[in-house]
Design an enzyme around this catalytic site. Sequence first.
Site, mmCIF file in Angstrom:
data_model
loop_
_atom_site.group_PDB
_atom_site.id
_atom_site.type_symbol
_atom_site.label_atom_id
_atom_site.label_comp_id
_atom_site.label_asym_id
_atom_site.label_seq_id
_atom_site.Cartn_x
_atom_site.Cartn_y
_atom_site.Cartn_z
ATOM 1 N N LYS A 1 0.882 -1.167 0.000
ATOM 2 C CA LYS A 1 0.000 0.000 0.000
ATOM 3 C C LYS A 1 0.917 1.212 0.000
ATOM 4 C CE LYS A 1 -1.843 3.081 1.988
ATOM 5 N NZ LYS A 1 -1.699 4.521 1.623
ATOM 6 N N GLY B 1 7.192 5.224 7.646
ATOM 7 C CA GLY B 1 6.354 6.417 7.705
ATOM 8 C C GLY B 1 6.571 7.140 9.024
ATOM 9 N N SER B 2 5.575 7.895 9.439
ATOM 10 C CA SER B 2 5.736 8.710 10.642
ATOM 11 C C SER B 2 5.661 7.840 11.903
ATOM 12 C CB SER B 2 4.617 9.760 10.695
ATOM 13 O OG SER B 2 3.367 9.105 10.716
ATOM 14 N N THR B 3 6.235 8.353 12.966
ATOM 15 C CA THR B 3 6.177 7.652 14.254
ATOM 16 C C THR B 3 4.722 7.534 14.719
ATOM 17 O OG1 THR B 3 8.398 8.371 14.806
ATOM 18 C CG2 THR B 3 6.983 7.770 16.660
ATOM 19 N N GLY C 1 3.207 4.787 12.848
ATOM 20 C CA GLY C 1 3.902 3.563 13.261
ATOM 21 C C GLY C 1 3.326 3.005 14.558
ATOM 22 N N GLU D 1 10.130 1.625 10.214
ATOM 23 C CA GLU D 1 11.139 2.645 9.889
ATOM 24 C C GLU D 1 10.433 3.984 10.028
ATOM 25 O OE1 GLU D 1 14.229 2.193 9.226
ATOM 26 O OE2 GLU D 1 14.477 0.198 8.357
ATOM 27 N N CYS E 1 13.811 11.280 5.900
ATOM 28 C CA CYS E 1 13.678 10.871 7.307
ATOM 29 C C CYS E 1 14.952 11.150 8.101
ATOM 30 C CB CYS E 1 13.324 9.396 7.375
ATOM 31 S SG CYS E 1 14.415 8.376 6.371
ATOM 32 N N GLU F 1 9.753 16.958 13.505
ATOM 33 C CA GLU F 1 10.130 16.814 12.093
ATOM 34 C C GLU F 1 9.468 17.938 11.307
ATOM 35 O OE1 GLU F 1 8.937 12.703 10.973
ATOM 36 O OE2 GLU F 1 10.954 12.643 10.119
HETATM 37 P P1 NAP Z 1 2.709 8.656 7.155
HETATM 38 O O1 NAP Z 1 1.685 9.730 7.153
HETATM 39 O O2 NAP Z 1 2.994 7.969 8.432
HETATM 40 O O3 NAP Z 1 2.228 7.590 6.059
HETATM 41 C C1 NAP Z 1 3.000 6.477 5.741
HETATM 42 C C2 NAP Z 1 2.107 5.432 5.118
HETATM 43 O O4 NAP Z 1 1.149 5.004 6.088
HETATM 44 C C3 NAP Z 1 1.287 5.936 3.939
HETATM 45 O O5 NAP Z 1 1.148 4.916 2.987
HETATM 46 C C4 NAP Z 1 -0.046 6.265 4.591
HETATM 47 O O6 NAP Z 1 -1.148 6.302 3.713
HETATM 48 C C5 NAP Z 1 -0.148 5.123 5.550
HETATM 49 N N1 NAP Z 1 -1.102 5.358 6.634
HETATM 50 C C6 NAP Z 1 -1.527 6.534 7.154
HETATM 51 N N2 NAP Z 1 -2.427 6.308 8.146
HETATM 52 C C7 NAP Z 1 -2.553 4.964 8.257
HETATM 53 C C8 NAP Z 1 -3.317 4.114 9.103
HETATM 54 N N3 NAP Z 1 -4.139 4.594 10.030
HETATM 55 N N4 NAP Z 1 -3.190 2.782 8.931
HETATM 56 C C9 NAP Z 1 -2.366 2.252 8.014
HETATM 57 N N5 NAP Z 1 -1.629 3.018 7.161
HETATM 58 C C10 NAP Z 1 -1.711 4.355 7.301
HETATM 59 O O7 NAP Z 1 4.095 9.169 6.604
HETATM 60 P P2 NAP Z 1 4.366 10.034 5.303
HETATM 61 O O8 NAP Z 1 3.858 11.421 5.554
HETATM 62 O O9 NAP Z 1 3.904 9.311 4.104
HETATM 63 O O10 NAP Z 1 5.980 10.021 5.249
HETATM 64 C C11 NAP Z 1 6.758 10.858 6.021
HETATM 65 C C12 NAP Z 1 7.212 10.161 7.284
HETATM 66 O O11 NAP Z 1 7.902 8.960 6.946
HETATM 67 C C13 NAP Z 1 8.202 10.983 8.068
HETATM 68 O O12 NAP Z 1 7.903 10.883 9.436
HETATM 69 C C14 NAP Z 1 9.540 10.315 7.762
HETATM 70 O O13 NAP Z 1 10.533 10.526 8.727
HETATM 71 C C15 NAP Z 1 9.136 8.895 7.656
HETATM 72 N N6 NAP Z 1 10.132 8.128 6.882
HETATM 73 C C16 NAP Z 1 10.971 7.267 7.550
HETATM 74 C C17 NAP Z 1 11.954 6.574 6.842
HETATM 75 C C18 NAP Z 1 12.903 5.611 7.529
HETATM 76 O O14 NAP Z 1 13.555 4.832 6.837
HETATM 77 N N7 NAP Z 1 13.002 5.623 8.844
HETATM 78 C C19 NAP Z 1 12.069 6.755 5.473
HETATM 79 C C20 NAP Z 1 11.207 7.633 4.838
HETATM 80 C C21 NAP Z 1 10.236 8.309 5.554
HETATM 81 P P3 NAP Z 1 -1.638 7.760 3.187
HETATM 82 O O15 NAP Z 1 -0.636 8.127 2.188
HETATM 83 O O16 NAP Z 1 -2.970 7.572 2.615
HETATM 84 O O17 NAP Z 1 -1.641 8.662 4.374
#
Ligand code: NAP
Length: 509
Positions: free
Chosen positions: A192, A245-247, A250, A268, A302, A402
């Site tokens: 997804k 994704g975000s903490t 997560g 991650e 990230c 962040e």
């Molecule tokens: P996000 O809002 O947490 O979303 C990540 C993924 O989770 C997306 O596919 C999102 O779908 C999905 N999602 C959102 N709510 C969900 C729920 N309730 N249940 C299941 N899935 C859900 O993060 P983002 O804004 O896409 O990315 C930025 C974040 O990712 C930052 O915090 C960044 O630090 C982190 N990141 C970490 C790494 C690492 O390797 N540590 C690498 C890259 C990014 P939608 O798109 O529909 O919201």
Amino acid sequence: MTQEYTRAYWENLLAGLKPKGRHFIDGAHRPSASGATFMRARPMDGRPGAELARGDSGDVDAAVAAARAAFESGIWRKKEPLEKKKIMLKWADLIRQHGEELAMLETLDVGKPIMASLNVDVRLAAEGIQYYGELIDKLYDEIAPTGPNARALVRKVPLGVVGAITPWNYPLIIDAWKLGPAIAAGNSVVLKPAEQSSLSAIKLAELAIEAGLPAGVFNVVTGYGEEAGKPLALHMDVDMIAFTGSTEVGKLIMGYAAQSNVKRVALELGGKSPLVVFEDADLDAAASAAAWGCFYNSGETCHASTRLIVQRSVQEALIEKIQAVTRREITLGHPLDPSAQIGALIEENHMKKVLSMITAGEKEGGRRVFGAERVMDETGGLYVSPGVFVDVTNDMKLARQEIFGPVLAAIPFETEGEALRIANDTVYGLAGAVFTRDMDRAHRFSEAIHAGTVWINTYDMSTFATPFGGFKQSGFGRDRSVHAIDKYCDYKTIWQQFGSASFLKSKSI
Ligand code: NAP
């Protein structure tokens, strides 16, 4: 002949592009069962982007069923290792052959410069699939030490159906980080992607089928997190969720795993990485690392080096150098312009959040030295210039949260102990760096920073050979390297007894 890339070349490619925005389930493009779709604006100019299938639990069920059927049939996991390797290597080759199209899909979705999409994101996605393809026929199981009358095999077996949920900042790369090891280990995957960045994932799935990956081994369900991601993470027939994704999300994923079938989880998550510069450092090298480490990908990284922790005696000189590097090298521009080094932010709401963090930084007493403002708004796109704040303290929002935009916060220190305390005073632990010519201090410091990766006198060096992931609330489990395979496998012990020894006797073997 090498292609000469001009803006006109890319405009032309974009004009002819017909992105497919449907799910990819059981080897075929499919609309949502409900017929629902969604659209979003292109970050580069605000014009309408591609139309995408809006998946829900019905589509997730279909994808999981296809993945389960492929896994149980053994059509992939039981294939000869050499055969599996060939298919993954062909997949990597196809990614390279379709590099321009994949790069354009990525740029269209997320607004990053086309040359970065091509030379970094597509390249690394192909390398990731290749790396794990090459591993397939080099992994051995174990035979445990036993007495002569028995043999115990310790087998590493695939988990079954892996759900991968990925973010929008490096879609191709992060998808490959999950797909490579999960599929090489013999699992089936339902991916997804973020709602903002599905196009490259769909193309990856199409290319996998062309390479010979059996239908159902890799499926994509597009849509929103709440509607498609949540049912995937709650699914009773999914054995693991690999999440980036975000903490905040997560933590929800851990909850979904607990509420459903205690599926395994790898996370991650976010970061607020420190880059620490001592007064004896090579300031030119530190300035280059600080600028590129924070501003690359418009700060939507990230492990961006967002906290510059600098010895007070060299702060002014270092900031001047960072400004010079930024002006000279980090060109902000339209993503289709081949000279652009950084492009647009992902979407309007996100840009507003970045701008509000900048305003909050000023209110809290930070001083903006340059940049960090909306620019190029006449294009209809979402652009914020790279910028630096000084006079930041580690309790300000700029230092704690962040921003995910091109904003560097400089925090001064006097002593090594103070620098270390500030560096570790964060809920995150993804990455960090130290710049000093004193190698004793460099090693002492790199050991003491609580982070999954620490760089000495450099930033953001990485290859597939090194694990990547976080400590603390940056998550757990590692992407990349041979170790990434482990999280997609479980150990299975198989005992065999020889001769006619009784059961009780065998207990003491
Ligand atoms: P996000 O809002 O947490 O979303 C990540 C993924 O989770 C997306 O596919 C999102 O779908 C999905 N999602 C959102 N709510 C969900 C729920 N309730 N249940 C299941 N899935 C859900 O993060 P983002 O804004 O896409 O990315 C930025 C974040 O990712 C930052 O915090 C960044 O630090 C982190 N990141 C970490 C790494 C690492 O390797 N540590 C690498 C890259 C990014 P939608 O798109 O529909 O919201």
